[in-house]
Design an enzyme around this catalytic site. Structure first.
Site, PDB file in Angstrom:
ATOM      1  CB  CYS A   2     -38.873  24.932 -11.287  1.00 37.45           C
ATOM      2  SG  CYS A   2     -39.004  24.736 -13.067  1.00 37.45           S
ATOM      3  NE  ARG A  27     -34.470  23.688  -7.106  1.00 43.09           N
ATOM      4  CZ  ARG A  27     -34.893  22.478  -6.702  1.00 43.09           C
ATOM      5  NH1 ARG A  27     -34.431  21.976  -5.589  1.00 43.09           N
ATOM      6  NH2 ARG A  27     -35.762  21.794  -7.392  1.00 43.09           N
ATOM      7  CD1 TRP A  75     -34.143  23.394 -16.137  1.00 40.38           C
ATOM      8  CD2 TRP A  75     -32.458  24.740 -15.635  1.00 40.38           C
ATOM      9  NE1 TRP A  75     -33.038  22.948 -16.810  1.00 40.38           N
ATOM     10  CE2 TRP A  75     -31.996  23.752 -16.532  1.00 40.38           C
ATOM     11  CE3 TRP A  75     -31.582  25.690 -15.189  1.00 40.38           C
ATOM     12  CZ2 TRP A  75     -30.659  23.705 -16.970  1.00 40.38           C
ATOM     13  CZ3 TRP A  75     -30.254  25.632 -15.621  1.00 40.38           C
ATOM     14  CH2 TRP A  75     -29.814  24.657 -16.513  1.00 40.38           C
ATOM     15  CG  ASN A 101     -39.449  21.212 -10.198  1.00 39.30           C
ATOM     16  OD1 ASN A 101     -39.096  21.171 -11.370  1.00 39.30           O
ATOM     17  ND2 ASN A 101     -38.682  20.861  -9.192  1.00 39.30           N
ATOM     18  N   GLY A 102     -41.487  20.091 -12.845  1.00 40.66           N
ATOM     19  CA  GLY A 102     -41.701  18.781 -13.454  1.00 40.66           C
ATOM     20  C   GLY A 102     -42.224  18.934 -14.876  1.00 40.66           C
ATOM     21  CD  GLU A 483     -17.275  10.974 -19.077  1.00 38.51           C
ATOM     22  OE1 GLU A 483     -16.706  11.477 -20.059  1.00 38.51           O
ATOM     23  OE2 GLU A 483     -17.668  11.652 -18.100  1.00 38.51           O
ATOM     24  CE  LYS A 487     -17.343  13.052 -15.194  1.00 40.41           C
ATOM     25  NZ  LYS A 487     -16.893  13.612 -16.432  1.00 40.41           N
ATOM     26  CD  GLU A 490     -13.679  15.982 -15.461  1.00 39.99           C
ATOM     27  OE1 GLU A 490     -13.669  17.189 -15.713  1.00 39.99           O
ATOM     28  OE2 GLU A 490     -14.555  15.222 -15.882  1.00 39.99           O
ATOM     29  CG  HIS A 506      -1.926  -2.373 -32.016  1.00 37.53           C
ATOM     30  ND1 HIS A 506      -1.426  -3.007 -33.132  1.00 37.53           N
ATOM     31  CD2 HIS A 506      -3.168  -2.875 -31.826  1.00 37.53           C
ATOM     32  CE1 HIS A 506      -2.348  -3.821 -33.634  1.00 37.53           C
ATOM     33  NE2 HIS A 506      -3.419  -3.762 -32.864  1.00 37.53           N
ATOM     34  CE  LYS A 605     -21.230  21.690 -15.450  1.00 34.19           C
ATOM     35  NZ  LYS A 605     -20.926  20.237 -15.426  1.00 34.19           N
TER      36      LYS A 605
HETATM   37  C1  AGP Z   1     -16.627  16.871 -18.194  1.00 36.91           C
HETATM   38  O1  AGP Z   1     -16.602  16.337 -16.867  1.00 36.91           O
HETATM   39  C2  AGP Z   1     -15.737  18.105 -18.298  1.00 36.91           C
HETATM   40  N1  AGP Z   1     -16.080  19.038 -17.313  1.00 36.91           N
HETATM   41  C3  AGP Z   1     -15.637  18.637 -19.716  1.00 36.91           C
HETATM   42  O2  AGP Z   1     -14.977  17.658 -20.480  1.00 36.91           O
HETATM   43  C4  AGP Z   1     -16.954  18.967 -20.456  1.00 36.91           C
HETATM   44  O3  AGP Z   1     -17.665  17.788 -20.752  1.00 36.91           O
HETATM   45  C5  AGP Z   1     -16.591  19.670 -21.779  1.00 36.91           C
HETATM   46  O4  AGP Z   1     -15.954  20.876 -21.460  1.00 36.91           O
HETATM   47  C6  AGP Z   1     -17.812  19.945 -22.662  1.00 36.91           C
HETATM   48  O5  AGP Z   1     -18.696  20.796 -22.001  1.00 36.91           O
HETATM   49  P1  AGP Z   1     -20.154  21.032 -22.664  1.00 36.91           P
HETATM   50  O6  AGP Z   1     -20.850  19.730 -22.624  1.00 36.91           O
HETATM   51  O7  AGP Z   1     -20.793  22.057 -21.776  1.00 36.91           O
HETATM   52  O8  AGP Z   1     -19.951  21.519 -24.053  1.00 36.91           O
END
Ligand code: AGP
Length: 610
Positions: A2, A27, A75, A101-102, A483, A487, A490, A506, A605
């Site tokens: 928030c 935010r 939020w 907030n919290g 992961e 990272k 991307e 393999h 996003k």
């Molecule tokens: C993660 O860094 C990516 N931006 C992407 O893989 C993301 O995790 C994926 O699109 C899933 O998004 P969500 O968690 O909002 O469903």
């Protein structure tokens, strides 16, 4: 998280407050509100949705004479994002208003006590409970500041809170415990806010409140006290030289770095209210009254799928639930067979990912139970799943998902503990150990992140120009390897492959050469020896090796390659240190290469299309 802005001074307060709320919009929020004192009367105006809706409500009101007020963007954590749940919240006696907030962890117990005393409540929030706690403390003749302090002593959890009463019409009280709150000091005017951008146009002189401190703010000055005994606390003024954009990132260069460093808070907020004070029991109201799944089908995309994969061994070993993890875009077209009693668990930070949402709708058509883990309240998945557990990580603005994964892992771990207890498959010793170690993660992480950041920068400078890289691990380190590779791909656009380290021989090992480094996620766990052998196989073929591991101890030394030493933690908790290290490496590699860290090319996003 928030946003809070409070003002007292010589200007009309409401325009200053609204401008401040706009500066806090980044935010993320889903409702907002303001309160102000006019002719010794406390006025509160709130609205669901964006700030323009609140502004429309204020348009017809005479607000010019109010020179003290507060504003809030919410939020949602407790309670839906409705006008009724928006802040400010009035006490039942309407003699004060607060913005907060919290999370007040013991709000349910406090609310029960107040209900027994005849208090009525009009929202689902923990904030309204705090407002009434303060009112309830204000017995005849007690100064408001003392009632405020006494109520805060009763509230467990995290809060940044500002208070306004018509009894002291030009005074704002503000207090903090584990949630940021700062004071802006101006000429004949003063501010309180959750973040610097809110008052940056008016003053750059800031007093940072510390945990356990309470400020009394008037147009002529600011006094700070200890909440515990109201003894005065001497504070220093800090001059802020940031521009607005830097201020919105809290001084970090990118939102991603800010969100990596928010992970201690995200993990703490995730288990707040879900683990009792004695760290001996897990409470997940969203699962109460629901049968424990006979089988679990976890479906997600990207980072969220990695979190699900990470939890599989816990769901099976702690909760005794056979668990499979699927990629949503594959699952939705496979006409998968669900067994009786099998539940779907969809994980999504945004709650809007098209493939994950489609999987949820498909399973609901088949009549199976569904559980969602989301970070965004009011999102499609949050609304459509039979029940939803929120990660409470606060808005995640950078496209690369970081703190959401730590929060998802925390929720998943608590679910495995909760179901394990219900099924009787979890020993009390394991449960107590897991909860005790989880409670230490926020502090441990806060302490090590700055060091990890500089070490990541050194590694990135050396490896950011390679043609490709492996990330390798076993067991719960395998999803972390996936992961880490995601990272790097991307953010720095370098090809990186996440692989089960046992799979190297393999075929993939053919890729190894001096320009193809391999990062091994190698905590001191049951897989250490086997993974070490894989590391040695790579080193023997002149492939550069970097082992993310723990300080050497008898029988767990690494010969060959180099080690990136991370704090050792019990069992699955080591992942909470490995993950930020991987995030920081990818961040530093992208920054080193001059990439657009917060908005990488081709990415969104939330992937709301197939
Ligand atoms: C993660 O860094 C990516 N931006 C992407 O893989 C993301 O995790 C994926 O699109 C899933 O998004 P969500 O968690 O909002 O469903």
């Amino acid at each position: 998280m928030c946003g809070i802005i409070a003002y007292t001074g010589h200007r009309p307060a409401v325009p200053v407050i609204m401008e401040g709320l706009h500066r806090l919009e980044y935010r993320g929020y889903d409702s907002s509100g303001v309160c102000f004192v006019r002719n010794r009367e406390l006025r509160v105006v709130r609205a669901e949705g964006k700030l323009n809706i609140l502004e429309d409500k204020l348009a017809g009101m005479d607000i010019s004479l109010a020179t003290t007020g507060m504003g809030h963007t919410r939020w949602a954590t407790h309670g839906a994002p409705t006008e009724n749940n928006a802040h400010p919240h009035l006490s039942f006696k309407r003699n004060l208003a607060i913005v907060h907030n919290g999370i007040i962890e013991n709000y349910r117990e406090c609310k029960d006590i107040l209900l027994d005393k005849g208090y009525l409540f009009f929202s689902e929030t923990d904030t309204e409970v705090l407002a009434n706690l303060i009112a309830d403390e204000q017995v005849e003749g007690m100064p408001l500041i003392r009632a405020f302090a006494r109520a805060l002593e009763k509230a467990d959890g995290a809060y940044a809170v500002a208070l306004l009463s018509p009894e002291e019409p030009d005074t704002i009280y503000a207090a903090r415990q584990s949630a940021p709150l700062l004071i802006g000091s101006g000429a004949g005017e003063n501010f309180a806010a959750s973040d610097i951008p809110a008052f940056l146009p008016y003053t750059r002189d800031v007093i940072f409140l510390e945990d356990g401190e309470l400020a009394r703010i008037t147009p002529s000055g600011v006094d700070v006290f200890s909440i515990a005994d109201l003894k005065p606390v001497l504070k220093t003024m800090t001059r802020i030289e940031w521009d607005l954009q830097a201020a919105q990132k809290g001084g970090y260069k990118h939102f991603m770095l800010k969100e990596i460093f928010e992970q201690p808070r995200a993990v703490a907020d995730c288990f707040a209210g879900r683990v009792d004070a004695k760290r001996s029991a897990v409470r997940i109201p969203e699962l109460e009254g629901r049968p424990v799944p006979s089988r679990l089908r976890i479906v997600a995309c990207g980072t969220s799928r990695h979190a699900g994969l990470w939890s599989r061994s816990l769901m099976e070993s702690w909760a005794g639930i056979p668990t499979t993890v699927e990629t949503a875009s594959e699952f939705r077209y496979r006409n998968a067979l669900l067994t009786p009693g099998e539940s779907l668990l969809v994980i999504s930070q945004s709650g809007e990912t098209a493939d994950t949402l489609a999987a949820l709708r498909l399973v609901k058509e088949k009549g199976a139970a569904s559980i969602g883990i989301c970070n965004v309240i009011g999102s499609s998945i949050a609304r459509e799943a039979d029940t939803v557990i929120f990660t409470q990580a606060g808005p995640e603005i950078s496209v690369a998902s970081t703190k959401a994964m730590s929060a998802q892992m925390t929720v998943l771990m608590l679910m495995a503990l909760y179901w394990g207890e219900t099924n009787g498959t979890l020993s009390r010793e394991i449960r107590n150990r897991a909860l005790a170690e989880l409670a230490d993660i926020p502090a441990g992480l806060s302490g090590v992140l700055p060091t990890l950041e500089s070490e990541a920068a050194d590694l990135a400078a050396r490896f950011a120009s390679c043609k490709g890289m492996f990330f390798l691990g076993r067991g719960q380190s395998f999803p972390l390897a996936l992961e880490g590779a995601l990272k790097v791909k991307e953010l720095s656009y370098i090809h990186a492959e996440g692989y089960a380290s046992g799979e190297m021989k393999h075929g993939p090992i053919a890729l190894i050469d001096p320009d193809f480094p391999s990062f091994f996620i190698l905590p001191h766990d049951a897989h250490f020896a086997k993974t070490l052998s894989n590391l040695e196989e790579v080193a023997a073929r002149k492939g550069p090796v970097i082992a993310l591991t723990n300080p050497p101890k008898d029988g767990m030394e690494i010969r060959g390659g180099e080690s990136w030493l991370l704090p050792e933690a019990w069992g699955p908790l080591s992942s909470f240190f490995m993950l930020p290290a991987l995030q920081l490496f990818s961040y530093k590699a992208a920054a080193f290469l001059g990439k657009d860290v917060d908005q990488p090319r081709n990415l969104a996003k939330s992937v709301t299309v197939e």
